[in-house]
Design a protein around this motif. Structure first.
Motif, PDB file in Angstrom:
ATOM      1  N   PHE A 114     -43.734  25.303  -8.085  1.00  0.00           N
ATOM      2  CA  PHE A 114     -44.240  26.454  -8.488  1.00  0.00           C
ATOM      3  C   PHE A 114     -43.622  26.660  -9.849  1.00  0.00           C
ATOM      4  CE2 PHE A 114     -44.483  26.315  -4.039  1.00  0.00           C
ATOM      5  CZ  PHE A 114     -45.690  27.102  -3.657  1.00  0.00           C
ATOM      6  N   HIS A 115     -44.777  27.335 -10.834  1.00  0.00           N
ATOM      7  CA  HIS A 115     -44.259  27.807 -12.116  1.00  0.00           C
ATOM      8  C   HIS A 115     -44.834  29.317 -12.330  1.00  0.00           C
ATOM      9  CE1 HIS A 115     -43.577  23.540 -13.245  1.00  0.00           C
ATOM     10  NE2 HIS A 115     -44.953  23.286 -12.303  1.00  0.00           N
ATOM     11  N   TYR A 116     -44.048  30.165 -11.660  1.00  0.00           N
ATOM     12  CA  TYR A 116     -44.301  31.786 -11.613  1.00  0.00           C
ATOM     13  C   TYR A 116     -44.053  32.343 -13.256  1.00  0.00           C
ATOM     14  CZ  TYR A 116     -45.856  32.119  -7.288  1.00  0.00           C
ATOM     15  OH  TYR A 116     -46.483  31.946  -5.829  1.00  0.00           O
ATOM     16  N   ASP A 117     -43.305  31.365 -14.176  1.00  0.00           N
ATOM     17  CA  ASP A 117     -42.989  31.973 -15.456  1.00  0.00           C
ATOM     18  C   ASP A 117     -44.393  32.034 -16.197  1.00  0.00           C
ATOM     19  OD1 ASP A 117     -43.273  29.078 -15.174  1.00  0.00           O
ATOM     20  OD2 ASP A 117     -42.168  28.794 -17.228  1.00  0.00           O
ATOM     21  N   ASN A 118     -45.475  31.646 -15.915  1.00  0.00           N
ATOM     22  CA  ASN A 118     -46.611  31.897 -16.301  1.00  0.00           C
ATOM     23  C   ASN A 118     -47.511  33.107 -16.033  1.00  0.00           C
ATOM     24  OD1 ASN A 118     -46.538  29.369 -17.680  1.00  0.00           O
ATOM     25  ND2 ASN A 118     -47.769  28.383 -15.914  1.00  0.00           N
ATOM     26  N   ILE A 119     -47.023  33.865 -14.959  1.00  0.00           N
ATOM     27  CA  ILE A 119     -47.524  35.053 -14.510  1.00  0.00           C
ATOM     28  C   ILE A 119     -47.630  36.207 -15.819  1.00  0.00           C
ATOM     29  CG2 ILE A 119     -47.477  37.114 -12.936  1.00  0.00           C
ATOM     30  CD1 ILE A 119     -46.463  35.079 -10.963  1.00  0.00           C
ATOM     31  N   PRO A 120     -46.806  36.472 -16.387  1.00  0.00           N
ATOM     32  CA  PRO A 120     -47.121  37.452 -17.456  1.00  0.00           C
ATOM     33  C   PRO A 120     -48.081  37.171 -18.537  1.00  0.00           C
ATOM     34  CG  PRO A 120     -44.677  37.005 -17.062  1.00  0.00           C
ATOM     35  CD  PRO A 120     -45.278  36.048 -16.233  1.00  0.00           C
ATOM     36  N   GLU A 121     -48.202  35.826 -18.708  1.00  0.00           N
ATOM     37  CA  GLU A 121     -49.336  35.662 -19.718  1.00  0.00           C
ATOM     38  C   GLU A 121     -50.661  35.473 -19.129  1.00  0.00           C
ATOM     39  OE1 GLU A 121     -50.734  31.381 -21.868  1.00  0.00           O
ATOM     40  OE2 GLU A 121     -48.351  31.860 -21.720  1.00  0.00           O
ATOM     41  N   ASN A 122     -50.680  35.174 -17.719  1.00  0.00           N
ATOM     42  CA  ASN A 122     -51.877  35.133 -17.092  1.00  0.00           C
ATOM     43  C   ASN A 122     -52.217  36.639 -16.761  1.00  0.00           C
ATOM     44  OD1 ASN A 122     -51.798  32.556 -16.813  1.00  0.00           O
ATOM     45  ND2 ASN A 122     -51.592  32.605 -14.426  1.00  0.00           N
ATOM     46  N   LEU A 123     -51.227  37.586 -16.654  1.00  0.00           N
ATOM     47  CA  LEU A 123     -51.758  39.069 -16.517  1.00  0.00           C
ATOM     48  C   LEU A 123     -52.143  39.636 -17.684  1.00  0.00           C
ATOM     49  CD1 LEU A 123     -49.004  40.431 -14.432  1.00  0.00           C
ATOM     50  CD2 LEU A 123     -51.400  40.342 -13.697  1.00  0.00           C
ATOM     51  N   GLN A 124     -51.658  39.228 -18.822  1.00  0.00           N
ATOM     52  CA  GLN A 124     -52.212  39.606 -20.425  1.00  0.00           C
ATOM     53  C   GLN A 124     -53.402  39.405 -20.549  1.00  0.00           C
ATOM     54  OE1 GLN A 124     -49.826  38.592 -23.760  1.00  0.00           O
ATOM     55  NE2 GLN A 124     -50.154  40.391 -24.651  1.00  0.00           N
ATOM     56  N   GLU A 125     -54.032  37.885 -20.144  1.00  0.00           N
ATOM     57  CA  GLU A 125     -55.150  37.386 -20.357  1.00  0.00           C
ATOM     58  C   GLU A 125     -56.138  38.406 -19.447  1.00  0.00           C
ATOM     59  OE1 GLU A 125     -55.403  33.275 -19.454  1.00  0.00           O
ATOM     60  OE2 GLU A 125     -53.901  32.864 -21.018  1.00  0.00           O
ATOM     61  N   GLU A 126     -55.899  38.655 -18.126  1.00  0.00           N
ATOM     62  CA  GLU A 126     -56.729  39.279 -17.257  1.00  0.00           C
ATOM     63  C   GLU A 126     -56.874  40.698 -18.041  1.00  0.00           C
ATOM     64  OE1 GLU A 126     -58.300  38.968 -14.308  1.00  0.00           O
ATOM     65  OE2 GLU A 126     -57.673  36.767 -14.460  1.00  0.00           O
ATOM     66  N   MET A 127     -55.761  41.381 -18.563  1.00  0.00           N
ATOM     67  CA  MET A 127     -56.084  42.778 -19.237  1.00  0.00           C
ATOM     68  C   MET A 127     -57.087  42.695 -20.298  1.00  0.00           C
ATOM     69  SD  MET A 127     -52.125  44.280 -18.947  1.00  0.00           S
ATOM     70  CE  MET A 127     -52.242  45.468 -20.045  1.00  0.00           C
ATOM     71  N   TYR A 128     -56.824  41.548 -21.098  1.00  0.00           N
ATOM     72  CA  TYR A 128     -57.761  41.523 -22.391  1.00  0.00           C
ATOM     73  C   TYR A 128     -59.059  41.320 -21.669  1.00  0.00           C
ATOM     74  CZ  TYR A 128     -54.687  41.011 -26.131  1.00  0.00           C
ATOM     75  OH  TYR A 128     -53.750  41.201 -27.326  1.00  0.00           O
ATOM     76  N   ARG A 129     -59.544  40.417 -20.616  1.00  0.00           N
ATOM     77  CA  ARG A 129     -60.889  40.391 -19.944  1.00  0.00           C
ATOM     78  C   ARG A 129     -61.315  41.584 -19.655  1.00  0.00           C
ATOM     79  NH1 ARG A 129     -59.102  35.089 -18.568  1.00  0.00           N
ATOM     80  NH2 ARG A 129     -58.349  35.595 -16.490  1.00  0.00           N
ATOM     81  N   LEU A 130     -60.335  42.310 -18.879  1.00  0.00           N
ATOM     82  CA  LEU A 130     -60.902  43.939 -18.530  1.00  0.00           C
ATOM     83  C   LEU A 130     -61.203  44.612 -19.802  1.00  0.00           C
ATOM     84  CD1 LEU A 130     -61.193  45.982 -16.485  1.00  0.00           C
ATOM     85  CD2 LEU A 130     -58.574  46.202 -16.599  1.00  0.00           C
ATOM     86  N   LEU A 131     -60.453  44.516 -20.756  1.00  0.00           N
ATOM     87  CA  LEU A 131     -60.760  45.346 -21.838  1.00  0.00           C
ATOM     88  C   LEU A 131     -61.988  45.285 -22.511  1.00  0.00           C
ATOM     89  CD1 LEU A 131     -59.993  47.431 -24.149  1.00  0.00           C
ATOM     90  CD2 LEU A 131     -58.754  45.785 -25.413  1.00  0.00           C
ATOM     91  N   ASP A 132     -62.378  43.756 -22.566  1.00  0.00           N
ATOM     92  CA  ASP A 132     -63.887  43.382 -22.951  1.00  0.00           C
ATOM     93  C   ASP A 132     -64.924  43.970 -21.915  1.00  0.00           C
ATOM     94  OD1 ASP A 132     -62.604  42.150 -25.115  1.00  0.00           O
ATOM     95  OD2 ASP A 132     -62.497  40.268 -24.314  1.00  0.00           O
ATOM     96  N   ALA A 133     -64.654  43.641 -20.798  1.00  0.00           N
ATOM     97  CA  ALA A 133     -65.735  44.096 -19.984  1.00  0.00           C
ATOM     98  C   ALA A 133     -65.877  45.857 -20.022  1.00  0.00           C
ATOM     99  CB  ALA A 133     -65.347  43.526 -18.415  1.00  0.00           C
ATOM    100  N   LEU A 134     -64.696  46.615 -20.162  1.00  0.00           N
ATOM    101  CA  LEU A 134     -64.784  47.909 -20.103  1.00  0.00           C
ATOM    102  C   LEU A 134     -65.620  48.268 -21.472  1.00  0.00           C
ATOM    103  CD1 LEU A 134     -61.557  49.148 -18.751  1.00  0.00           C
ATOM    104  CD2 LEU A 134     -63.796  49.721 -18.016  1.00  0.00           C
ATOM    105  N   GLU A 135     -65.157  47.764 -22.525  1.00  0.00           N
ATOM    106  CA  GLU A 135     -66.083  48.043 -23.840  1.00  0.00           C
ATOM    107  C   GLU A 135     -67.251  47.647 -23.783  1.00  0.00           C
ATOM    108  OE1 GLU A 135     -62.308  47.410 -26.917  1.00  0.00           O
ATOM    109  OE2 GLU A 135     -63.331  45.818 -26.219  1.00  0.00           O
ATOM    110  N   GLU A 136     -67.586  46.527 -23.330  1.00  0.00           N
ATOM    111  CA  GLU A 136     -69.188  46.313 -23.102  1.00  0.00           C
ATOM    112  C   GLU A 136     -69.807  47.239 -22.326  1.00  0.00           C
ATOM    113  OE1 GLU A 136     -71.264  42.688 -20.991  1.00  0.00           O
ATOM    114  OE2 GLU A 136     -69.779  41.863 -22.580  1.00  0.00           O
ATOM    115  N   ARG A 137     -69.289  47.596 -21.080  1.00  0.00           N
ATOM    116  CA  ARG A 137     -69.869  48.329 -20.326  1.00  0.00           C
ATOM    117  C   ARG A 137     -70.139  50.117 -20.957  1.00  0.00           C
ATOM    118  NH1 ARG A 137     -72.027  48.748 -14.828  1.00  0.00           N
ATOM    119  NH2 ARG A 137     -72.921  50.705 -14.774  1.00  0.00           N
ATOM    120  N   GLU A 138     -68.988  50.443 -21.361  1.00  0.00           N
ATOM    121  CA  GLU A 138     -68.959  51.655 -22.334  1.00  0.00           C
ATOM    122  C   GLU A 138     -70.304  51.656 -23.083  1.00  0.00           C
ATOM    123  OE1 GLU A 138     -68.711  54.977 -24.736  1.00  0.00           O
ATOM    124  OE2 GLU A 138     -68.446  52.865 -25.258  1.00  0.00           O
ATOM    125  N   GLU A 139     -70.196  50.635 -23.917  1.00  0.00           N
ATOM    126  CA  GLU A 139     -71.473  50.613 -24.965  1.00  0.00           C
ATOM    127  C   GLU A 139     -72.840  50.710 -24.157  1.00  0.00           C
ATOM    128  OE1 GLU A 139     -73.307  47.859 -28.419  1.00  0.00           O
ATOM    129  OE2 GLU A 139     -71.372  47.070 -27.675  1.00  0.00           O
TER     130      GLU A 139
END
Length: 174
Positions: A84-109
């Motif tokens: 197991f390599h859970y040290d990658n979790i913070p980076e994965n969460l940050q990528e998820e947040m960027y994806r969420l931000l992109d999706a929200l910006e697209e939906r708001e437009e």
């Protein structure tokens, strides 16, 4: 962040739960030190082997686990040893947040650039073109379609976008 701290963080617990689901959560929540086989995990956790394998594969797809194959000299069977390599979790969460931000910006437009109509009986929402095609009558019940104000929805999206930008330290100038 220490391994134990990661697993005690409710955000990370939720992230793991979203990845592997309730049946895979025992696998994700109790990763052993060093290498382990899927059979050992299934026996130790009292889970079906297929559930353990499914969870391990999902963790592997998300860069949270790796495996190495070892061939038994006598039988020729392959054994997979998982780490197991859970040290990658913070980076994965940050990528998820960027994806969420992109999706929200697209939906708001989309919400900002379109006009909507609502059937208040069926609670079905239509874009202007669809409403016009239906003669501003609901195709389900025949009720008149009313112009819909989506300002509250857009305001909520704007607030969420702003919080995500702040958290991610995203500069929107320029």
């Amino acid at each position: 962040m220490a391994f134990e701290d990661l697993l005690n963080d409710p955000v990370i617990q939720k992230y793991l739960h979203e990845l592997v689901g309730p049946t895979g959560m025992p696998v994700a929540a109790a990763p052993p030190d060093g290498e382990v086989t899927d059979e050992e995990l299934a026996e130790e956790l009292g889970l079906e082997l297929n559930d353990v394998r499914r969870a391990l594969f999902i963790l592997y797809e998300n860069d949270l686990a790796t495996y190495r194959r070892v061939r038994d000299e006598d039988s020729g069977w392959l054994t997979y040893l998982w780490t197991f390599h859970y040290d990658n979790i913070p980076e994965n969460l940050q990528e998820e947040m960027y994806r969420l931000l992109d999706a929200l910006e697209e939906r708001e437009e989309y919400e900002r650039t379109h006009e909507f109509y609502l059937c208040e009986v069926c609670s079905i929402r239509f874009e202007f073109g669809e409403a016009m095609d239906f003669g501003f009558e609901c195709p389900e019940c025949g009720s008149p379609l009313e112009a819909m104000d989506n300002d509250r929805l857009r305001d909520a999206m704007d607030q969420r976008i702003e919080r995500l930008r702040d958290e991610l330290n995203v500069d929107v100038t320029g």
